[in-house]
Each structure stands twice: as C-alpha cells, then as structure tokens.
Motif scaffolding. Structure first.
Motif, PDB file in Angstrom:
ATOM      1  N   SER A  22       0.810  -1.215   0.000  1.00 54.61           N
ATOM      2  CA  SER A  22       0.000   0.000   0.000  1.00 54.61           C
ATOM      3  C   SER A  22       0.843   1.264   0.000  1.00 54.61           C
ATOM      4  O   SER A  22       0.308   2.357  -0.170  1.00 54.61           O
ATOM      5  N   ARG A  23       2.177   1.135   0.181  1.00 56.46           N
ATOM      6  CA  ARG A  23       3.064   2.302   0.167  1.00 56.46           C
ATOM      7  C   ARG A  23       3.804   2.440  -1.149  1.00 56.46           C
ATOM      8  O   ARG A  23       4.755   3.216  -1.241  1.00 56.46           O
ATOM      9  N   SER A  80      -1.266   5.848  -7.760  1.00 52.10           N
ATOM     10  CA  SER A  80      -0.688   6.221  -6.476  1.00 52.10           C
ATOM     11  C   SER A  80      -1.053   5.202  -5.401  1.00 52.10           C
ATOM     12  O   SER A  80      -1.831   4.277  -5.618  1.00 52.10           O
ATOM     13  N   TRP A  81      -0.481   5.408  -4.190  1.00 50.66           N
ATOM     14  CA  TRP A  81      -0.698   4.491  -3.078  1.00 50.66           C
ATOM     15  C   TRP A  81      -2.178   4.179  -2.851  1.00 50.66           C
ATOM     16  O   TRP A  81      -2.571   3.028  -2.745  1.00 50.66           O
ATOM     17  N   SER A  82      -2.940   5.238  -2.739  1.00 49.37           N
ATOM     18  CA  SER A  82      -4.343   5.064  -2.362  1.00 49.37           C
ATOM     19  C   SER A  82      -5.224   4.702  -3.542  1.00 49.37           C
ATOM     20  O   SER A  82      -6.359   4.274  -3.360  1.00 49.37           O
ATOM     21  N   GLY A  83      -4.696   4.912  -4.743  1.00 54.53           N
ATOM     22  CA  GLY A  83      -5.507   4.705  -5.937  1.00 54.53           C
ATOM     23  C   GLY A  83      -6.270   5.942  -6.359  1.00 54.53           C
ATOM     24  O   GLY A  83      -6.967   5.924  -7.376  1.00 54.53           O
ATOM     25  N   SER A  84      -6.123   7.013  -5.600  1.00 53.29           N
ATOM     26  CA  SER A  84      -6.895   8.216  -5.908  1.00 53.29           C
ATOM     27  C   SER A  84      -6.313   9.009  -7.074  1.00 53.29           C
ATOM     28  O   SER A  84      -7.018   9.837  -7.666  1.00 53.29           O
ATOM     29  N   ASP A  95      -6.238  -2.855  -5.669  1.00 50.02           N
ATOM     30  CA  ASP A  95      -6.943  -3.358  -4.496  1.00 50.02           C
ATOM     31  C   ASP A  95      -5.868  -3.669  -3.462  1.00 50.02           C
ATOM     32  O   ASP A  95      -5.238  -4.730  -3.514  1.00 50.02           O
ATOM     33  N   ASN A  96      -5.637  -2.743  -2.548  1.00 49.37           N
ATOM     34  CA  ASN A  96      -4.563  -2.916  -1.571  1.00 49.37           C
ATOM     35  C   ASN A  96      -4.832  -4.081  -0.612  1.00 49.37           C
ATOM     36  O   ASN A  96      -3.895  -4.666  -0.080  1.00 49.37           O
TER      37      ASN A  96
END
Length: 123
Positions: free
Chosen positions: A29-30, A51-55, A72-73
């Motif tokens: 996730s990082r 990006s990390w969050s998918g945003s 999908d983290n």
C-alpha cells in the motif's frame, strides 16, 4: 517486492483484456505501481501509473480513454483494463513498483519489475 503479471493473450482489434499484477514482499500500500510495455525493437514505454491510495492515476496519451488502471490494496493487486485495443498496443506488458510519493513515468525510477505478459492485438 516481487511482482507477477498475468492476463495477457491474443485478441482482435477492438477487443478487451485485463492485466493483473500480484505483489508480495514490501508494504504494497506504500508503493506507486506502474505499467510499462515494450514492443520488439522498441524501448520500454510508460503506459499508466497509480498512487498508493488509488486516488491518483496517470496515463500515456496513447492509451488515455481506453485503458484504466486500478488497485486493491487488500489483495495486493493492481489491474490494467484495456479496451478498444489496437494492433499498435501489441507488446510485452510489465508492472513495476517504486517507493515514495511522487509520480514518475520513467522506467528508471521503478526498482522492482514483474516478468512481463504478452499482449497481441490482431488486425
């Protein structure tokens, strides 16, 4: 981090494929995750990144509006949905990972690579 790409294959022009990238090892996730592709005799080129969050997502102009990257983290997975495929999309597709919070489209900025998945689009 270890990466494994899958989902490639042979498809007719106008068709769709979904590539998957499974990750293990470092805290997934990082990590920024990118997709690159390399056609025979050509340099590896950037396709998309997330990006990390998918945003935040980023695309090469050549695939914008046709490809969608997502992650999908919880499952340590990244996907590349490819629609309206063209013969010029034919290449080996690689997923890659990099630490940090900044986006990059440069292959040299990514320090972990999967083995590649062949995508062939027939006309």
């Amino acid at each position: 981090v270890q990466l494994q790409a899958s989902g490639g294959g042979l498809v007719q022009a106008g068709g769709s494929l979904r590539l998957s990238c499974a990750a293990s090892g470092r805290t997934f996730s990082r990590l920024f995750i990118g997709w690159f592709r390399q056609a025979p005799g050509q340099e590896r080129e950037f396709v998309a990144a997330i990006s990390w969050s998918g945003s935040n997502t980023y695309y090469a102009d050549s695939v914008k509006g046709r490809f969608t990257i997502s992650r999908d983290n919880a499952k340590n997975m990244v996907y590349l949905q490819m629609n309206s495929l063209k013969p010029e999309d034919t290449a080996v597709y690689y997923c890659a990972a990099r630490g940090g919070i900044w986006y990059s489209s440069q292959a040299g900025a990514y320090d972990s690579w999967g083995q590649g998945s062949q995508v062939t689009v027939s006309s």
